[in-house]
Design an enzyme around this catalytic site. Sequence first.
Site, short mmCIF file in Angstrom:
data_model
loop_
_atom_site.label_atom_id
_atom_site.label_comp_id
_atom_site.label_asym_id
_atom_site.label_seq_id
_atom_site.Cartn_x
_atom_site.Cartn_y
_atom_site.Cartn_z
N TRP A 207 1.81 5.53 -1.67
CA TRP A 207 1.23 6.61 -2.84
C TRP A 207 1.93 6.94 -3.91
O TRP A 207 2.59 7.02 -5.07
CB TRP A 207 0.90 8.01 -2.46
CG TRP A 207 -0.76 8.33 -1.99
CD1 TRP A 207 -1.79 7.41 -0.79
CD2 TRP A 207 -1.27 9.14 -2.19
NE1 TRP A 207 -2.10 8.09 -0.93
CE2 TRP A 207 -2.66 9.47 -1.81
CE3 TRP A 207 -0.54 10.46 -3.53
CZ2 TRP A 207 -3.58 10.30 -2.13
CZ3 TRP A 207 -2.01 11.05 -3.47
CH2 TRP A 207 -3.33 10.96 -3.13
N TYR B 79 0.85 -0.80 -0.08
CA TYR B 79 -0.25 0.38 0.08
C TYR B 79 0.98 1.02 0.06
O TYR B 79 2.08 1.45 0.91
CB TYR B 79 -1.08 0.28 1.55
CG TYR B 79 -1.95 0.96 0.92
CD1 TYR B 79 -2.79 1.21 0.50
CD2 TYR B 79 -1.53 2.18 1.76
CE1 TYR B 79 -3.51 2.35 0.64
CE2 TYR B 79 -2.20 3.23 2.35
CZ TYR B 79 -3.03 3.46 1.18
OH TYR B 79 -4.14 4.46 1.34
N1 LIG Z 1 -1.54 8.88 12.22
C1 LIG Z 1 -2.32 9.01 10.87
N2 LIG Z 1 -0.95 8.22 10.02
C2 LIG Z 1 -1.97 7.65 9.01
C3 LIG Z 1 -3.28 9.07 8.70
C4 LIG Z 1 -3.15 10.08 9.01
O1 LIG Z 1 -4.36 10.57 8.08
N3 LIG Z 1 -3.32 9.76 10.65
N4 LIG Z 1 -3.14 9.16 7.02
C5 LIG Z 1 -2.85 7.34 6.48
C6 LIG Z 1 -3.39 7.72 5.04
S1 LIG Z 1 -4.83 8.73 4.28
C7 LIG Z 1 -2.35 7.40 4.06
S2 LIG Z 1 -3.18 7.21 2.52
C8 LIG Z 1 -0.94 6.83 4.32
C9 LIG Z 1 -0.19 7.40 3.17
O2 LIG Z 1 1.08 6.32 3.71
P1 LIG Z 1 1.50 5.87 2.20
O3 LIG Z 1 1.23 6.00 0.73
O4 LIG Z 1 2.61 5.30 2.89
O5 LIG Z 1 2.80 7.22 2.73
P2 LIG Z 1 4.00 7.37 1.36
O6 LIG Z 1 4.39 8.51 2.74
O7 LIG Z 1 3.12 8.04 0.05
O8 LIG Z 1 4.63 6.57 1.18
C10 LIG Z 1 5.37 6.20 -0.17
C11 LIG Z 1 6.48 5.95 -0.46
O9 LIG Z 1 6.90 5.39 -2.02
C12 LIG Z 1 8.21 5.89 -2.12
N5 LIG Z 1 8.59 6.08 -3.67
C13 LIG Z 1 8.00 7.39 -3.62
N6 LIG Z 1 7.46 7.41 -5.62
C14 LIG Z 1 8.18 5.79 -5.64
C15 LIG Z 1 8.90 5.00 -6.05
O10 LIG Z 1 8.64 5.88 -7.78
N7 LIG Z 1 8.90 4.11 -6.52
C16 LIG Z 1 8.56 3.18 -5.74
N8 LIG Z 1 9.50 2.37 -5.12
N9 LIG Z 1 8.83 3.94 -4.27
C17 LIG Z 1 8.80 5.32 -4.35
C18 LIG Z 1 8.95 7.01 -1.20
O11 LIG Z 1 9.76 7.33 -0.60
C19 LIG Z 1 7.77 6.76 0.44
O12 LIG Z 1 8.43 5.93 1.09
O13 LIG Z 1 -1.16 7.76 5.70
C20 LIG Z 1 -2.55 7.00 6.68
N10 LIG Z 1 -0.78 7.22 7.95
N1 LIG Z 2 -0.67 18.64 1.46
C1 LIG Z 2 -1.00 17.25 2.31
N2 LIG Z 2 -2.64 16.71 1.39
C2 LIG Z 2 -2.78 15.99 0.99
C3 LIG Z 2 -2.36 14.95 1.72
C4 LIG Z 2 -1.44 15.13 2.64
O1 LIG Z 2 -0.46 13.90 3.10
N3 LIG Z 2 -0.71 16.25 2.61
N4 LIG Z 2 -2.78 13.55 2.12
C5 LIG Z 2 -4.14 12.92 1.14
C6 LIG Z 2 -4.78 11.51 1.72
S1 LIG Z 2 -4.29 10.26 0.80
C7 LIG Z 2 -5.96 12.10 2.05
S2 LIG Z 2 -6.76 10.57 2.47
C8 LIG Z 2 -6.76 13.56 1.99
C9 LIG Z 2 -7.76 13.10 3.51
O2 LIG Z 2 -8.37 14.26 4.18
P1 LIG Z 2 -8.66 14.21 5.15
O3 LIG Z 2 -9.47 12.77 6.11
O4 LIG Z 2 -9.62 15.84 5.47
O5 LIG Z 2 -7.69 14.71 5.69
P2 LIG Z 2 -7.16 15.07 7.61
O6 LIG Z 2 -6.03 16.50 7.77
O7 LIG Z 2 -7.04 14.01 8.47
O8 LIG Z 2 -8.16 15.70 8.73
C10 LIG Z 2 -8.61 16.72 8.04
C11 LIG Z 2 -9.54 17.73 9.13
O9 LIG Z 2 -10.60 16.87 9.79
C12 LIG Z 2 -10.87 17.70 11.20
N5 LIG Z 2 -11.35 16.25 12.09
C13 LIG Z 2 -9.99 15.28 12.50
N6 LIG Z 2 -11.06 14.51 12.89
C14 LIG Z 2 -12.13 14.33 13.26
C15 LIG Z 2 -14.16 14.96 13.88
O10 LIG Z 2 -13.98 13.67 14.51
N7 LIG Z 2 -15.02 15.42 13.80
C16 LIG Z 2 -14.30 16.86 12.70
N8 LIG Z 2 -15.70 17.68 12.67
N9 LIG Z 2 -13.40 16.81 12.13
C17 LIG Z 2 -12.37 15.67 12.16
C18 LIG Z 2 -9.01 17.71 11.51
O11 LIG Z 2 -9.79 19.04 12.39
C19 LIG Z 2 -8.50 18.22 9.99
O12 LIG Z 2 -7.95 18.77 10.40
O13 LIG Z 2 -6.07 14.66 1.90
C20 LIG Z 2 -4.68 14.62 1.45
N10 LIG Z 2 -4.22 15.77 1.05
MO LIG Z 3 -4.90 8.58 1.86
#
Ligand SMILES: Nc1nc2c(c(=O)[nH]1)N[C@H]1C(S)=C(S)[C@@H](COP(=O)(O)OP(=O)(O)OC[C@H]3O[C@@H](n4cnc5c(=O)[nH]c(N)nc54)[C@H](O)[C@@H]3O)O[C@H]1N2
Ligand SMILES: Nc1nc2c(c(=O)[nH]1)N[C@H]1C(S)=C(S)[C@@H](COP(=O)(O)OP(=O)(O)OC[C@H]3O[C@@H](n4cnc5c(=O)[nH]c(N)nc54)[C@H](O)[C@@H]3O)O[C@H]1N2
Ligand SMILES: [Mo]
Length: 766
Positions: A110, A108
């Site tokens: 990005w 899993y």
């Molecule tokens: N506490 C907490 N944890 C969270 C979240 C949260 O809201 N709170 N959000 C969650 C969410 S929504 C998501 S989507 C996940 C994201 O979690 P990930 O998608 O696993 O996070 P990334 O850091 O984007 O990891 C991408 C990796 O791919 C590598 N990479 C980039 N390009 C390439 C390539 O071309 N080839 C290869 N082989 N590698 C490459 C990068 O160096 C990096 O290590 O995290 C989750 N974790």
């Molecule tokens: N710059 C940047 N942008 C991103 C990403 C990144 O790593 N960096 N990750 C991308 C990815 S993979 C994803 S999945 C999306 C995620 O997008 P979201 O899930 O919308 O992102 P979060 O930043 O986890 O949360 C957004 C807001 O929700 C509020 N929140 C948290 N818990 C609660 C709750 O229980 N109730 C309410 N009402 N509000 C709450 C928090 O204040 C937080 O700022 O973002 C994407 N966009």
């Molecule tokens: Mo995500």
Amino acid sequence: MPLTAAHWGVYRAEVLDGRLKALHPFEKDPDPSPIGQGIVDVIDGPLRIRTPMVRKAWLESGPATERQRNGQDEFVSIGWSEATKLVAGELDRVRRQHGNRAIYGGSYGWSSAGRFHHAQSQLHRFLNCIGGYTRSVNSYSLAAGEVILSRILGDAASFIHAPQSWHSVAESTELLVAFGGMPVRNSQISAGGTGYHRTVEGLRQARDAGVSFINISPNRADVSAELEADWIPVRPGSDVALMLGLAHEIQNNGWHDLDFLDRYTHGYSQFAAYLTGKTDDVVKSAEWAAGIAGVPEATIKALARRMARSRTMISVGWALTRQDNGEQPFWMATALAAMLGQIGLPGRGVAYGYGAANSVGVERRQVQYAAFPQFSNPVNEFIPVARIADMLLSPGAEYAFDGETLHFPDIRLVYWAGGNPFHHHQDLTRLSEAWQRPETIIVHDYCWNALAKRADIVLPCTTPLERNDIMITPRDRFVVAMKAVIPPVGQAKNDHDILRGVAVELGVEDRFADGKSTDEWLAWIYEESRVLARKSDVVLPDYERFLDIGWHETDLPKDPIDVFTAFRNDPETAPLKTPSGKIEITSTDVASFRKASLFPFPAWYEPTEWLGCASSDLPFHLISSQPAEKLHSQLDHGRASQSAKYMGRTPLTIHPKDAFALGLSEGACIRVHNSRGSCLATAEFDANLMRGVVQMSTGAWLDAVKMEDGRLLCRNGNPNVLTRDGRTSSLAQGPVAHSCLVAIEPYGCPDPSQAYQPPIIRKIGR
Ligand SMILES: Nc1nc2c(c(=O)[nH]1)N[C@H]1C(S)=C(S)[C@@H](COP(=O)(O)OP(=O)(O)OC[C@H]3O[C@@H](n4cnc5c(=O)[nH]c(N)nc54)[C@H](O)[C@@H]3O)O[C@H]1N2
Ligand SMILES: Nc1nc2c(c(=O)[nH]1)N[C@H]1C(S)=C(S)[C@@H](COP(=O)(O)OP(=O)(O)OC[C@H]3O[C@@H](n4cnc5c(=O)[nH]c(N)nc54)[C@H](O)[C@@H]3O)O[C@H]1N2
Ligand SMILES: [Mo]
């Protein structure tokens, strides 16, 4: 200057003497993201992995040797030919001894933008060529939302990714009620890349057209100040109770649309019985909701009236799905919108996550472009993605998932390319234990992050700036020819070429590569996409011309997108793909799941960890949200991310009054802790936060120290040492990062972080 693309945008690359000098914003993008600058200094910096690497202990003693919990293992640099043979040998050994199901290839993450060099697609096709692998389903982003929308609307992706456009909101919405806000920091991102950042412009157009915004969130800053939203602070994890209070008030006053509910929804009466307390003797009144959500009863009543009297769009953020019972917020928001009877009308109804990504609300034609084909997987085994530690720790254990009873497979080899579990997973102390179980862990990455340091075999991959590719995604209006602007750094190879080498060893090169070179594959993807585009009346230029110009902007749709419109216009001829063909306020499927122990309609369940928790003395709710200056852990070592650190550490924002009560001064080093672990952070005051709620961005590279009690302390501010490795419910088994309580204390002289140091690397024979 040639173009390159990332999930955070399109840039022109300036190169001097074979080195990347600068990235300049794409001239067509009205709101380019500064995130791109993160790669400039690190692309050939000291953290770049330049040759294949093997963990020294693994090389000396073979598979199943203990890994250091703190990621301080030493590595040995080896050549490609030896590395390729090692990887092929291990894959072959494991599939012979334990079957292909013992290979976990979910991988899993990005990775990078670019349709061909998408690491997971490459890995999955390769593994399918050698007999298959155990895969993962759904996302960390919103697993609970994906599962519940499939049940109640019959499909998830189209409803999540193609709600009404910003244009339609500006034209027709009066009131936009955003649960979880619409933080524009998150809309810098669009999976697969974007040539046009639309969200800020779309929101301004809506404001200028007179749309009113309500921000329901623990953080006032979740809706930009320029939109002058009314802020309703809500206790994290209590939105469903608040929505129930609104629903009760609407029903009590007869403001609900019975004709709509009758014609377009299934099972309203069962839900209404729950609302009025017939089901469980609890009336879900505004007063009841006020006690749970911490929102005044009068505010709830006034909002219900306003929603019933306006052209109302409800937006519910993805973060609300990443918490205990994360299925309920999407379900309940849908029920609430159905009661208002506005679903499917322009600018009204329900949207899942405006602001969560640039693609949500952006106008573009819906074309299913071609991708690198993956073949089918001969292995049936899968896990819900966030159950990785459970799977590794408890092979064979039974669990319920979306109506089924499943068992965890027994994994011997983990293969990861393009994701970072030591970023994304919760409770990293627990993951570190689980990480001891596989005999061999193979990783492709380009930098020495926490995952690479915890692998047995590390294969160095290129970044998009070192390879030709195409940005082509159904989520954006631009198609971009991505150019290799510098040669591969060190001995780095493209994921495709790495796997092709292993495929040669295993005798499947012909099947894997299909006799095509990379450039032939790119041409194939483009030409196939052109054919598919034409079927949707979208014309792409011929390949030569496209390469020559470097980008193409597809025309915009004539009608605003709304996935609900056809159903609204004629529910009999365009039914939803649910058992009833209607919006399932009461789900036929969930009602039939005996193990679900849930009501078959949206309901309030008390979270395990939240501010209303009677059984905990931890005073703060931690929101670990997305970082503004990077995507997840990517480029945390780059300048954009590093400039947002405070004394070298991730800031934790806290209300000034809470900080004073703890005796904290701004900029002080603090220890954030709970029973799962602790991490260091820098206190930053922020009066936008509700009291009792603290916020830390994710993405700091783990720098773990194992404490005497076995728990990890992260010196670099990775909040996932604190979060709980729980499950939303037996429906989706999704992650629950946002249900997390912590305590905070000042912390004296911290040791400097080792997160940005490469490991010790030995030469063979030493
Ligand atoms: N506490 C907490 N944890 C969270 C979240 C949260 O809201 N709170 N959000 C969650 C969410 S929504 C998501 S989507 C996940 C994201 O979690 P990930 O998608 O696993 O996070 P990334 O850091 O984007 O990891 C991408 C990796 O791919 C590598 N990479 C980039 N390009 C390439 C390539 O071309 N080839 C290869 N082989 N590698 C490459 C990068 O160096 C990096 O290590 O995290 C989750 N974790
Ligand atoms: N710059 C940047 N942008 C991103 C990403 C990144 O790593 N960096 N990750 C991308 C990815 S993979 C994803 S999945 C999306 C995620 O997008 P979201 O899930 O919308 O992102 P979060 O930043 O986890 O949360 C957004 C807001 O929700 C509020 N929140 C948290 N818990 C609660 C709750 O229980 N109730 C309410 N009402 N509000 C709450 C928090 O204040 C937080 O700022 O973002 C994407 N966009
Ligand atoms: Mo995500």
